[in-house]
Design a protein around this motif. Structure first.
Motif, PDB file in Angstrom:
ATOM      1  N   GLU A  59       0.846  -1.189   0.000  1.00 38.56           N
ATOM      2  CA  GLU A  59       0.000   0.000   0.000  1.00 38.56           C
ATOM      3  C   GLU A  59       0.881   1.239   0.000  1.00 38.56           C
ATOM      4  O   GLU A  59       1.823   1.345   0.788  1.00 38.56           O
ATOM      5  CB  GLU A  59      -0.906   0.012   1.241  1.00 38.56           C
ATOM      6  CG  GLU A  59      -1.907  -1.130   1.325  1.00 38.56           C
ATOM      7  CD  GLU A  59      -3.112  -0.946   0.424  1.00 38.56           C
ATOM      8  OE1 GLU A  59      -3.158   0.068  -0.310  1.00 38.56           O
ATOM      9  OE2 GLU A  59      -4.012  -1.806   0.456  1.00 38.56           O
ATOM     10  N   LYS A  60       0.569   2.194  -0.865  1.00 42.71           N
ATOM     11  CA  LYS A  60       1.333   3.446  -0.907  1.00 42.71           C
ATOM     12  C   LYS A  60       0.885   4.406   0.191  1.00 42.71           C
ATOM     13  O   LYS A  60       1.624   5.298   0.597  1.00 42.71           O
ATOM     14  CB  LYS A  60       1.181   4.115  -2.276  1.00 42.71           C
ATOM     15  CG  LYS A  60       1.703   3.248  -3.435  1.00 42.71           C
ATOM     16  CD  LYS A  60       3.180   2.954  -3.279  1.00 42.71           C
ATOM     17  CE  LYS A  60       3.746   2.218  -4.481  1.00 42.71           C
ATOM     18  NZ  LYS A  60       3.240   0.834  -4.606  1.00 42.71           N
ATOM     19  N   ASP A  61      -0.350   4.247   0.644  1.00 40.76           N
ATOM     20  CA  ASP A  61      -0.905   5.088   1.712  1.00 40.76           C
ATOM     21  C   ASP A  61      -0.767   6.577   1.390  1.00 40.76           C
ATOM     22  O   ASP A  61      -0.300   7.384   2.197  1.00 40.76           O
ATOM     23  CB  ASP A  61      -0.239   4.762   3.054  1.00 40.76           C
ATOM     24  CG  ASP A  61      -0.696   3.419   3.616  1.00 40.76           C
ATOM     25  OD1 ASP A  61      -1.611   2.817   3.022  1.00 40.76           O
ATOM     26  OD2 ASP A  61      -0.138   2.975   4.628  1.00 40.76           O
ATOM     27  N   ARG A  62      -1.194   6.955   0.210  1.00 36.66           N
ATOM     28  CA  ARG A  62      -1.158   8.367  -0.199  1.00 36.66           C
ATOM     29  C   ARG A  62      -2.360   9.085   0.408  1.00 36.66           C
ATOM     30  O   ARG A  62      -3.506   8.708   0.173  1.00 36.66           O
ATOM     31  CB  ARG A  62      -1.193   8.498  -1.721  1.00 36.66           C
ATOM     32  CG  ARG A  62      -0.014   7.850  -2.450  1.00 36.66           C
ATOM     33  CD  ARG A  62      -0.099   8.120  -3.950  1.00 36.66           C
ATOM     34  NE  ARG A  62       0.934   7.421  -4.692  1.00 36.66           N
ATOM     35  CZ  ARG A  62       0.802   6.219  -5.223  1.00 36.66           C
ATOM     36  NH1 ARG A  62      -0.350   5.559  -5.069  1.00 36.66           N
ATOM     37  NH2 ARG A  62       1.791   5.654  -5.904  1.00 36.66           N
ATOM     38  N   VAL A  63      -2.111  10.134   1.161  1.00 36.07           N
ATOM     39  CA  VAL A  63      -3.178  10.856   1.828  1.00 36.07           C
ATOM     40  C   VAL A  63      -3.693  11.979   0.939  1.00 36.07           C
ATOM     41  O   VAL A  63      -2.918  12.632   0.225  1.00 36.07           O
ATOM     42  CB  VAL A  63      -2.700  11.415   3.188  1.00 36.07           C
ATOM     43  CG1 VAL A  63      -1.621  12.468   3.007  1.00 36.07           C
ATOM     44  CG2 VAL A  63      -3.874  11.969   3.990  1.00 36.07           C
ATOM     45  N   GLU A  64      -5.008  12.195   0.974  1.00 35.41           N
ATOM     46  CA  GLU A  64      -5.639  13.284   0.227  1.00 35.41           C
ATOM     47  C   GLU A  64      -6.482  14.110   1.193  1.00 35.41           C
ATOM     48  O   GLU A  64      -7.342  13.570   1.891  1.00 35.41           O
ATOM     49  CB  GLU A  64      -6.534  12.728  -0.879  1.00 35.41           C
ATOM     50  CG  GLU A  64      -5.843  11.828  -1.878  1.00 35.41           C
ATOM     51  CD  GLU A  64      -6.827  11.145  -2.822  1.00 35.41           C
ATOM     52  OE1 GLU A  64      -7.921  11.723  -3.054  1.00 35.41           O
ATOM     53  OE2 GLU A  64      -6.535  10.049  -3.303  1.00 35.41           O
ATOM     54  N   ILE A  65      -6.231  15.404   1.247  1.00 33.77           N
ATOM     55  CA  ILE A  65      -7.061  16.311   2.053  1.00 33.77           C
ATOM     56  C   ILE A  65      -8.298  16.664   1.241  1.00 33.77           C
ATOM     57  O   ILE A  65      -8.201  17.150   0.115  1.00 33.77           O
ATOM     58  CB  ILE A  65      -6.273  17.573   2.444  1.00 33.77           C
ATOM     59  CG1 ILE A  65      -5.085  17.202   3.337  1.00 33.77           C
ATOM     60  CG2 ILE A  65      -7.191  18.571   3.161  1.00 33.77           C
ATOM     61  CD1 ILE A  65      -4.200  18.383   3.712  1.00 33.77           C
ATOM     62  N   GLN A  66      -9.472  16.441   1.834  1.00 34.77           N
ATOM     63  CA  GLN A  66     -10.735  16.628   1.123  1.00 34.77           C
ATOM     64  C   GLN A  66     -11.445  17.933   1.474  1.00 34.77           C
ATOM     65  O   GLN A  66     -12.264  18.422   0.688  1.00 34.77           O
ATOM     66  CB  GLN A  66     -11.677  15.457   1.440  1.00 34.77           C
ATOM     67  CG  GLN A  66     -11.096  14.083   1.124  1.00 34.77           C
ATOM     68  CD  GLN A  66     -11.022  13.811  -0.358  1.00 34.77           C
ATOM     69  OE1 GLN A  66     -12.035  13.823  -1.053  1.00 34.77           O
ATOM     70  NE2 GLN A  66      -9.818  13.581  -0.848  1.00 34.77           N
ATOM     71  N   SER A  67     -11.163  18.495   2.643  1.00 36.44           N
ATOM     72  CA  SER A  67     -11.910  19.682   3.081  1.00 36.44           C
ATOM     73  C   SER A  67     -11.136  20.407   4.161  1.00 36.44           C
ATOM     74  O   SER A  67     -10.130  19.912   4.672  1.00 36.44           O
ATOM     75  CB  SER A  67     -13.295  19.270   3.622  1.00 36.44           C
ATOM     76  OG  SER A  67     -13.147  18.508   4.820  1.00 36.44           O
ATOM     77  N   GLY A  68     -11.619  21.593   4.522  1.00 38.46           N
ATOM     78  CA  GLY A  68     -11.085  22.319   5.664  1.00 38.46           C
ATOM     79  C   GLY A  68      -9.879  23.183   5.381  1.00 38.46           C
ATOM     80  O   GLY A  68      -9.360  23.829   6.299  1.00 38.46           O
ATOM     81  N   THR A  69      -9.411  23.216   4.129  1.00 39.02           N
ATOM     82  CA  THR A  69      -8.293  24.095   3.776  1.00 39.02           C
ATOM     83  C   THR A  69      -8.619  24.824   2.472  1.00 39.02           C
ATOM     84  O   THR A  69      -9.414  24.339   1.651  1.00 39.02           O
ATOM     85  CB  THR A  69      -6.974  23.329   3.594  1.00 39.02           C
ATOM     86  OG1 THR A  69      -7.077  22.481   2.442  1.00 39.02           O
ATOM     87  CG2 THR A  69      -6.639  22.484   4.807  1.00 39.02           C
ATOM     88  N   GLU A  70      -7.986  25.949   2.288  1.00 39.20           N
ATOM     89  CA  GLU A  70      -8.088  26.682   1.025  1.00 39.20           C
ATOM     90  C   GLU A  70      -6.764  27.387   0.780  1.00 39.20           C
ATOM     91  O   GLU A  70      -6.242  28.064   1.674  1.00 39.20           O
ATOM     92  CB  GLU A  70      -9.234  27.700   1.065  1.00 39.20           C
ATOM     93  CG  GLU A  70      -9.513  28.328  -0.291  1.00 39.20           C
ATOM     94  CD  GLU A  70     -10.753  29.202  -0.258  1.00 39.20           C
ATOM     95  OE1 GLU A  70     -11.716  28.890  -0.982  1.00 39.20           O
ATOM     96  OE2 GLU A  70     -10.754  30.197   0.506  1.00 39.20           O
ATOM     97  N   PHE A  71      -6.193  27.157  -0.406  1.00 45.17           N
ATOM     98  CA  PHE A  71      -4.890  27.723  -0.753  1.00 45.17           C
ATOM     99  C   PHE A  71      -3.821  27.347   0.278  1.00 45.17           C
ATOM    100  O   PHE A  71      -2.938  28.134   0.600  1.00 45.17           O
ATOM    101  CB  PHE A  71      -4.972  29.244  -0.902  1.00 45.17           C
ATOM    102  CG  PHE A  71      -6.049  29.698  -1.843  1.00 45.17           C
ATOM    103  CD1 PHE A  71      -6.036  29.298  -3.178  1.00 45.17           C
ATOM    104  CD2 PHE A  71      -7.091  30.507  -1.400  1.00 45.17           C
ATOM    105  CE1 PHE A  71      -7.037  29.711  -4.052  1.00 45.17           C
ATOM    106  CE2 PHE A  71      -8.087  30.919  -2.270  1.00 45.17           C
ATOM    107  CZ  PHE A  71      -8.063  30.521  -3.604  1.00 45.17           C
ATOM    108  N   GLY A  72      -3.936  26.110   0.815  1.00 44.54           N
ATOM    109  CA  GLY A  72      -2.939  25.618   1.744  1.00 44.54           C
ATOM    110  C   GLY A  72      -3.019  26.183   3.143  1.00 44.54           C
ATOM    111  O   GLY A  72      -2.060  26.066   3.910  1.00 44.54           O
ATOM    112  N   ILE A  73      -4.168  26.757   3.526  1.00 47.73           N
ATOM    113  CA  ILE A  73      -4.363  27.333   4.862  1.00 47.73           C
ATOM    114  C   ILE A  73      -5.621  26.731   5.478  1.00 47.73           C
ATOM    115  O   ILE A  73      -6.662  26.644   4.813  1.00 47.73           O
ATOM    116  CB  ILE A  73      -4.498  28.868   4.802  1.00 47.73           C
ATOM    117  CG1 ILE A  73      -3.258  29.497   4.164  1.00 47.73           C
ATOM    118  CG2 ILE A  73      -4.736  29.450   6.203  1.00 47.73           C
ATOM    119  CD1 ILE A  73      -1.990  29.314   4.950  1.00 47.73           C
TER     120      ILE A  73
END
Length: 417
Positions: A59-73
């Motif tokens: 498993e590569k276990d690549r994480v994806e952020i789906q919500s709660g940030t905008e432009f890295g903040i």
């Protein structure tokens, strides 16, 4: 339940062989720079398939952020993160060879008794695959703790089977008085730990011996347990919520929620029971650098009365041998008929090398939650009028509190307060 924390709340989801695993994190402070690169390093450290001494599941276990940030903040809203299972093999657990048996020392029997149904593949929610959500959430906590207080959390393998990095001696029944141990935890880094892969024991000799032992159990289709030691440096003073959410109690709760754990000790631990109080007590002295009170020894492990005292917090977690092994074991089926189970699937012969980042993750979640609780208390206190003649005798170590104390001192001296 599947939620951990009060002010910093983490809810994990997913089973061992479902389509994805992940988490939702609530209570993240707004304005924190955050993207996947902050999360991925620890995910990679805990992923399977790292070496011949771990499960070959790829498993590569690549994480994806789906919500709660905008432009890295961060926005202050819930952050959802997902990791897709790419190498799940539920068929490995089907048929009469596996699904008819409650695997010895596994959660099959208790889950079925509790819920009336159980996942037919892997360990379901009892699988260490669930800890992906914890490690992802902790990536957020660690970044905030690092930026706000330079908190450093480092764990390492301290024993495998009977092989110990710091074997107990008559002079040092606990590592808490061993100068070599104290020197190690004062400066060790994660790079130091990972320099001794695949075991993650920060000693070339001990690591090689441990690796050989794990290999022997792997080749015999068996498993072996071990311990992980963790140190938390630069933890602010004042964290912990007596009486029932003392910092060490929260740490114990967190660590014993990790799959395969069987024990927890902090500071001198169980070996501290073997020495008298005159040797075990931690006297206070004035720090030559800051002028503040500190302890000259640290048998307490950085926590007194359930509250952090500013010294390094260190503890040890015991992990049992993985329950699923390839050897044929005489055991009963769910029907009660006697049989012999030779488990299939892909499993670690020893979990402690991959448990290192999981222990670090749970420590980060505990400290982050406790810090937000304490900051809320301090913020509420600062909104109150100061009573004349009353001077705080201790602060939590935050810059805001130090300024408040100095302001109050000046006010009392010139009579303006």
């Amino acid at each position: 339940m599947s939620t951990f924390g009060h002010s910093f709340r983490v809810t994990t989801y997913g089973e061992s062989h479902c389509r994805s695993v992940g988490c939702i994190v609530d209570g993240v402070p707004p304005g924190l720079p955050l993207d996947e690169s902050d999360i991925q390093p620890q995910m990679t450290r805990r992923r399977p398939g790292q070496s011949a001494l771990t499960t070959p599941r790829n498993e590569k276990d690549r994480v994806e952020i789906q919500s709660g940030t905008e432009f890295g903040i961060t926005l202050g809203t819930p952050i959802a993160m997902i990791v897709r299972n790419e190498d799940q093999r539920p068929k490995d657990y089907g048929g009469d060879t596996m699904d008819s048996y409650p695997r010895p020392s596994h959660a099959d029997f208790t889950y079925l008794e509790k819920y009336g149904v159980k996942a037919s593949s892997g360990g379901g929610r009892s699988s260490a695959r669930e800890t992906i959500g914890r490690v992802a959430a902790a990536g957020i906590a660690e970044k905030y703790l690092s930026l706000s207080h330079n908190v450093q959390i480092i764990a390492f393998v301290s024993s495998v089977g009977p092989i110990h990095l710091f074997p107990p001696t008559t002079q040092h029944p606990s590592p808490s008085t061993n100068p070599d141990f104290l020197s190690l935890i004062s400066a060790i880094t994660r790079s130091d730990v990972d320099a001794h892969l695949p075991v993650r024991c920060p000693s070339a000799d001990a690591s090689a011996t441990m690796a050989k032992l794990i290999g022997q159990y792997r080749d015999a289709a068996d498993s072996i347990g071990g311990t992980v030691t963790c140190v938390i440096r630069n933890c602010p003073i004042g964290l912990g919520e007596p009486c029932f959410d003392k910092l060490e109690a929260s740490l114990a709760h967190a660590m014993l929620s990790i799959p395969a754990t069987k024990g927890f000790e902090i500071g001198s631990g169980f070996a501290g029971c073997e020495v008298p109080g005159s040797q075990h007590n931690d006297p206070f002295v004035r720090s030559p650098t800051t002028g503040e009170l500190v302890t000259s020894t640290n048998n307490s492990g950085g926590v007194q009365g359930g509250i952090s005292n500013g010294a390094p917090i260190y503890f040890r977690v015991a992990f049992k041998p993985p329950a699923t092994i390839g050897q044929a074991q005489k055991t009963a089926k769910f029907s009660g008929d006697e049989g012999s189970l030779e488990a299939k699937g892909r499993h670690d012969p020893c979990v402690v090398p991959r448990a290192v980042p999981i222990v670090e993750a749970m420590a980060a979640l505990v400290v982050m939650d406790a810090l937000l609780e304490q900051l809320g208390r301090e913020g509420a206190r600062r909104l109150l009028p100061v009573t004349k003649g009353v001077l705080p005798v201790r602060h939590s170590g935050t810059n805001a509190d130090k300024k408040d104390v100095e302001k109050l001192k000046n006010g009392l001296e010139n009579g303006s307060v």
